[in-house]
Design an enzyme around this catalytic site. Structure first.
Site, PDB file in Angstrom:
ATOM      1  N   SER A  14       0.941  -1.402   0.026  1.00  0.00           N
ATOM      2  CA  SER A  14      -0.019   0.186  -0.059  1.00  0.00           C
ATOM      3  C   SER A  14       0.961   1.268  -0.067  1.00  0.00           C
ATOM      4  O   SER A  14       2.054   1.132   0.455  1.00  0.00           O
ATOM      5  CB  SER A  14      -0.876  -0.067   1.360  1.00  0.00           C
ATOM      6  OG  SER A  14      -1.568   1.262   1.167  1.00  0.00           O
ATOM      7  N   TYR A  36      -2.640  -0.554  10.258  1.00  0.00           N
ATOM      8  CA  TYR A  36      -2.732  -1.048   8.913  1.00  0.00           C
ATOM      9  C   TYR A  36      -1.357  -0.470   8.539  1.00  0.00           C
ATOM     10  O   TYR A  36      -0.124  -1.180   7.748  1.00  0.00           O
ATOM     11  CB  TYR A  36      -3.847  -0.398   8.063  1.00  0.00           C
ATOM     12  CG  TYR A  36      -3.608  -0.724   6.484  1.00  0.00           C
ATOM     13  CD1 TYR A  36      -4.520  -1.977   6.190  1.00  0.00           C
ATOM     14  CD2 TYR A  36      -3.026   0.026   5.575  1.00  0.00           C
ATOM     15  CE1 TYR A  36      -4.469  -2.174   4.816  1.00  0.00           C
ATOM     16  CE2 TYR A  36      -3.337  -0.189   4.327  1.00  0.00           C
ATOM     17  CZ  TYR A  36      -4.012  -1.092   4.160  1.00  0.00           C
ATOM     18  OH  TYR A  36      -4.074  -1.696   2.530  1.00  0.00           O
ATOM     19  N   LYS A  68       1.942  -2.848   6.669  1.00  0.00           N
ATOM     20  CA  LYS A  68       2.280  -2.831   5.390  1.00  0.00           C
ATOM     21  C   LYS A  68       3.961  -2.029   5.274  1.00  0.00           C
ATOM     22  O   LYS A  68       4.518  -2.495   4.406  1.00  0.00           O
ATOM     23  CB  LYS A  68       1.574  -1.577   4.698  1.00  0.00           C
ATOM     24  CG  LYS A  68       0.193  -2.022   4.547  1.00  0.00           C
ATOM     25  CD  LYS A  68       0.016  -3.371   3.741  1.00  0.00           C
ATOM     26  CE  LYS A  68      -1.212  -3.679   3.265  1.00  0.00           C
ATOM     27  NZ  LYS A  68      -1.208  -5.143   2.458  1.00  0.00           N
TER      28      LYS A  68
END
Length: 255
Positions: free
Chosen positions: A147, A160, A164
């Site tokens: 991402s 998150y 990532k």
């Protein structure tokens, strides 16, 4: 006059690809792109019904596809299943999860759930496919859908972002270790892509305005925007590319 250099082909005939998280969204688009380029694609996902629909769609387009029901959070089961079914020349891991909240409100349960898929599952899936390639003495291309949040921070996305950023880290380390075996390891780092997983975000006009302001190309991403990137990294077009991240972010991280 010197001979012209030859452009490597993006054709994938004769190669086997495993795409995890392939029942919809980015994963399905990646599977379709690889199949269209000639690869024999195994689509993997947790939802068997949606997986069957995705496999059928690719077959009806005239391409080679099969399904494998997998939950990459179950590392032991995935290891056994993928080892039996492999080796795979190409891995695209698009399985991912987000549970967004302010960092002060993160619960241990949400932290563990997101890490189990985005980090632990991704790590060991790459390991399993690499083992199969090394045992078979074959080169390969391993691609994880990371991402833009693996390169920057994001409000309400601390967990998150952590997963990532970690994916970007293990990608570099694996690339260094497995380069001698001819195995390339890279990530694709998309911006916000319109998929079933992001429907809730795109239903909020204020969030859409914020996203469009940050993306320099002035629009949100679509799953099809990832197809060229995955073909590039899976094919011989990128034969000298490893340990890097291909940002398909419309310029978000440039600023």
């Amino acid at each position: 006059m010197s001979e012209l250099p030859q452009t490597p082909t993006m054709r994938l005939d004769g190669r086997r690809a495993l795409v995890a998280g392939a029942s919809s969204g980015i994963g399905f688009a990646c599977a379709a792109a690889l199949a269209e380029a000639g690869a024999e694609v195994t689509l993997a996902a947790r939802n068997a019904e949606r997986l069957d629909e995705a496999v059928t769609a690719i077959r009806e387009a005239g391409h080679a596809a099969s399904g494998l029901t997998l939950d990459i959070a179950d590392v032991e089961a995935v290891g056994e299943t993928v080892a039996r079914a492999g080796p795979y020349d190409i891995l695209v891991n698009s399985a991912g999860l987000g549970r967004h909240s302010p960092a002060l409100e993160t619960t241990p349960a949400d932290f563990d759930t997101v890490c189990a898929i985005n980090l632990r599952g991704a790590y060991f899936l790459a390991q399993t496919v690499a083992k199969g390639l090394i045992e078979a003495g074959k080169p390969g291309s391993l691609i994880t859908i990371s991402s833009q949040m693996g390169h920057v921070g994001g409000v309400d996305r601390a967990v998150y972002c952590a997963t990532k950023h970690a994916v970007e880290g293990f990608t570099k380390a694996m690339a260094m270790e497995w380069g001698k075996d001819g195995i390339r390891v890279n990530t694709i780092a998309p911006t916000f892509i319109r998929t079933p997983m992001t429907e809730a975000i795109f239903a909020q006009p204020d969030k859409v305005r914020w996203i469009e302001e940050k993306i320099r190309l002035g629009r949100v991403g679509e799953a099809g925007d990832i197809m060229g990137a995955v073909l590039y990294l899976a094919s011989d077009l990128s034969v000298m590319v490893t340990g890097t991240s291909l940002r398909v972010d419309g310029g978000w991280t440039a600023g």
